[in-house]
Design a protein around this motif. Sequence first.
Motif, PDB file in Angstrom:
ATOM      1  N   VAL A  20      -2.382   0.396   2.948  1.00  0.00           N
ATOM      2  CA  VAL A  20      -2.883  -0.899   2.421  1.00  0.00           C
ATOM      3  C   VAL A  20      -2.955  -0.828   0.887  1.00  0.00           C
ATOM      4  O   VAL A  20      -2.588  -1.778   0.190  1.00  0.00           O
ATOM      5  CB  VAL A  20      -4.267  -1.224   3.037  1.00  0.00           C
ATOM      6  CG1 VAL A  20      -4.851  -2.492   2.422  1.00  0.00           C
ATOM      7  CG2 VAL A  20      -4.149  -1.369   4.549  1.00  0.00           C
ATOM      8  N   ARG A  21      -3.379   0.316   0.372  1.00  0.00           N
ATOM      9  CA  ARG A  21      -3.488   0.478  -1.088  1.00  0.00           C
ATOM     10  C   ARG A  21      -2.099   0.378  -1.737  1.00  0.00           C
ATOM     11  O   ARG A  21      -1.911  -0.342  -2.715  1.00  0.00           O
ATOM     12  CB  ARG A  21      -4.123   1.838  -1.410  1.00  0.00           C
ATOM     13  CG  ARG A  21      -4.489   2.049  -2.867  1.00  0.00           C
ATOM     14  CD  ARG A  21      -5.068   3.441  -3.094  1.00  0.00           C
ATOM     15  NE  ARG A  21      -4.098   4.505  -2.829  1.00  0.00           N
ATOM     16  CZ  ARG A  21      -3.094   4.838  -3.635  1.00  0.00           C
ATOM     17  NH1 ARG A  21      -2.929   4.207  -4.776  1.00  0.00           N
ATOM     18  NH2 ARG A  21      -2.257   5.805  -3.299  1.00  0.00           N
ATOM     19  N   LEU A  22      -1.122   1.062  -1.165  1.00  0.00           N
ATOM     20  CA  LEU A  22       0.226   1.024  -1.734  1.00  0.00           C
ATOM     21  C   LEU A  22       0.839  -0.370  -1.625  1.00  0.00           C
ATOM     22  O   LEU A  22       1.472  -0.865  -2.553  1.00  0.00           O
ATOM     23  CB  LEU A  22       1.138   2.023  -1.002  1.00  0.00           C
ATOM     24  CG  LEU A  22       0.911   3.498  -1.300  1.00  0.00           C
ATOM     25  CD1 LEU A  22       1.760   4.351  -0.362  1.00  0.00           C
ATOM     26  CD2 LEU A  22       1.267   3.801  -2.755  1.00  0.00           C
ATOM     27  N   ALA A  23       0.628  -1.012  -0.481  1.00  0.00           N
ATOM     28  CA  ALA A  23       1.221  -2.334  -0.256  1.00  0.00           C
ATOM     29  C   ALA A  23       0.683  -3.357  -1.252  1.00  0.00           C
ATOM     30  O   ALA A  23       1.439  -4.139  -1.832  1.00  0.00           O
ATOM     31  CB  ALA A  23       0.946  -2.783   1.182  1.00  0.00           C
ATOM     32  N   PHE A  24      -0.629  -3.359  -1.469  1.00  0.00           N
ATOM     33  CA  PHE A  24      -1.226  -4.350  -2.368  1.00  0.00           C
ATOM     34  C   PHE A  24      -1.210  -3.892  -3.832  1.00  0.00           C
ATOM     35  O   PHE A  24      -1.510  -4.676  -4.723  1.00  0.00           O
ATOM     36  CB  PHE A  24      -2.644  -4.698  -1.934  1.00  0.00           C
ATOM     37  CG  PHE A  24      -2.679  -5.642  -0.765  1.00  0.00           C
ATOM     38  CD1 PHE A  24      -2.460  -7.003  -0.939  1.00  0.00           C
ATOM     39  CD2 PHE A  24      -2.907  -5.167   0.518  1.00  0.00           C
ATOM     40  CE1 PHE A  24      -2.471  -7.873   0.142  1.00  0.00           C
ATOM     41  CE2 PHE A  24      -2.922  -6.026   1.611  1.00  0.00           C
ATOM     42  CZ  PHE A  24      -2.702  -7.379   1.422  1.00  0.00           C
ATOM     43  N   GLY A  25      -0.840  -2.630  -4.075  1.00  0.00           N
ATOM     44  CA  GLY A  25      -0.753  -2.140  -5.453  1.00  0.00           C
ATOM     45  C   GLY A  25       0.271  -2.929  -6.246  1.00  0.00           C
ATOM     46  O   GLY A  25       0.138  -3.132  -7.447  1.00  0.00           O
ATOM     47  N   GLN A  26       1.337  -3.387  -5.550  1.00  0.00           N
ATOM     48  CA  GLN A  26       2.353  -4.229  -6.196  1.00  0.00           C
ATOM     49  C   GLN A  26       2.585  -5.410  -5.254  1.00  0.00           C
ATOM     50  O   GLN A  26       3.575  -5.432  -4.524  1.00  0.00           O
ATOM     51  CB  GLN A  26       3.633  -3.429  -6.393  1.00  0.00           C
ATOM     52  CG  GLN A  26       3.453  -2.276  -7.378  1.00  0.00           C
ATOM     53  CD  GLN A  26       4.634  -1.335  -7.334  1.00  0.00           C
ATOM     54  OE1 GLN A  26       4.804  -0.573  -6.384  1.00  0.00           O
ATOM     55  NE2 GLN A  26       5.469  -1.395  -8.347  1.00  0.00           N
ATOM     56  N   ARG A  27       1.654  -6.345  -5.245  1.00  0.00           N
ATOM     57  CA  ARG A  27       1.636  -7.353  -4.177  1.00  0.00           C
ATOM     58  C   ARG A  27       2.795  -8.338  -4.249  1.00  0.00           C
ATOM     59  O   ARG A  27       3.064  -9.052  -3.282  1.00  0.00           O
ATOM     60  CB  ARG A  27       0.281  -8.055  -4.076  1.00  0.00           C
ATOM     61  CG  ARG A  27      -0.153  -8.883  -5.251  1.00  0.00           C
ATOM     62  CD  ARG A  27      -1.557  -9.421  -5.022  1.00  0.00           C
ATOM     63  NE  ARG A  27      -1.578 -10.508  -4.050  1.00  0.00           N
ATOM     64  CZ  ARG A  27      -2.601 -10.751  -3.239  1.00  0.00           C
ATOM     65  NH1 ARG A  27      -3.680 -10.006  -3.266  1.00  0.00           N
ATOM     66  NH2 ARG A  27      -2.544 -11.779  -2.402  1.00  0.00           N
ATOM     67  N   ARG A  28       3.528  -8.419  -5.362  1.00  0.00           N
ATOM     68  CA  ARG A  28       4.681  -9.331  -5.431  1.00  0.00           C
ATOM     69  C   ARG A  28       5.936  -8.665  -4.879  1.00  0.00           C
ATOM     70  O   ARG A  28       6.959  -9.310  -4.697  1.00  0.00           O
ATOM     71  CB  ARG A  28       4.928  -9.799  -6.877  1.00  0.00           C
ATOM     72  CG  ARG A  28       3.812 -10.635  -7.496  1.00  0.00           C
ATOM     73  CD  ARG A  28       3.419 -11.833  -6.635  1.00  0.00           C
ATOM     74  NE  ARG A  28       4.541 -12.669  -6.241  1.00  0.00           N
ATOM     75  CZ  ARG A  28       4.614 -13.340  -5.092  1.00  0.00           C
ATOM     76  NH1 ARG A  28       3.665 -13.250  -4.187  1.00  0.00           N
ATOM     77  NH2 ARG A  28       5.659 -14.098  -4.820  1.00  0.00           N
TER      78      ARG A  28
END
Length: 248
Positions: free
Chosen positions: A198-206
């Motif tokens: 979840v952290r990696l996915a939303f770290g670059q949310r675009r």
Amino acid sequence: MKHTYRKRWGQNFLQDPNFIRKIIDIAQVESTDVVLEIGPGLGALTSELGKKVSRVIAVEIDPLLIEPLRKNLPANVEVVHQDFMKFDLDQFKDPYTVVGNLPYYITTPILFKVLEHPGWVRSIFMVQKEVADRLFARPGTKDYGRLSVMIQAGAAIQKEFSVPPTVFYPQPSVESTVISMMRRSSLDIDMELFSEIVRLAFGQRRKKLRNTITNYLQNELMIKFGEMRPETLSVEDFVEISTCCNRT
Ligand code: SAM
């Protein structure tokens, strides 16, 4: 008591007995319960909790509040002078309830710390209204992000009531919301792995997920989620990714 209010520690103390009572009611504590209170301040909630439960551990960062708290609170309240972020939750050997009118500058790290610990059962928190909006956000909305996914996966959460700035001293510039959370003890996921994805996915949310969580999207998972952006995935989708990639 005369106190120098520290803005940097988010010190807005509850003054209104009706709101204090409402929070204690929501906590649904019983005489055998152990309660952890984060940031007791002048003890508005602490002394009421002390009357109702077997033991309260109240963790406060401000050195100027420790002595007055210790002097005025019942004997079953232990006041710990410490930054909650350094407090060892493993010292609780039995299930515990968490209560906190949280300092706004550090709300998210506190929520993550509590969430990651397996020992709590129920939590009652007062948070800034904007944080509450993020906690309850649904996929596809601007508020939906790492915090929403982590909390909704780890707990069943409920909005209890709103709190106006006028019931605090000094008054904050924002509205607050009281929320309750019940830990999902039946959740069968590797929380550390889930949290990392979840952290990696939303770290670059675009970015599309094929570019951010590449290592966790094998075969079918890549076909299903690779072209998607994190804000369109449901909590269940993230659970599916962490469960499936753990098996491969
Ligand atoms: N519980 C009290 C009330 O409702 O009136 C005080 C709430 S006030 C919003 C937040 C409290 O958390 C303050 O007493 C502040 O000093 C304390 N605090 C701030 N940062 C903290 C930290 N890192 N660890 C422990 N306490 C902290």
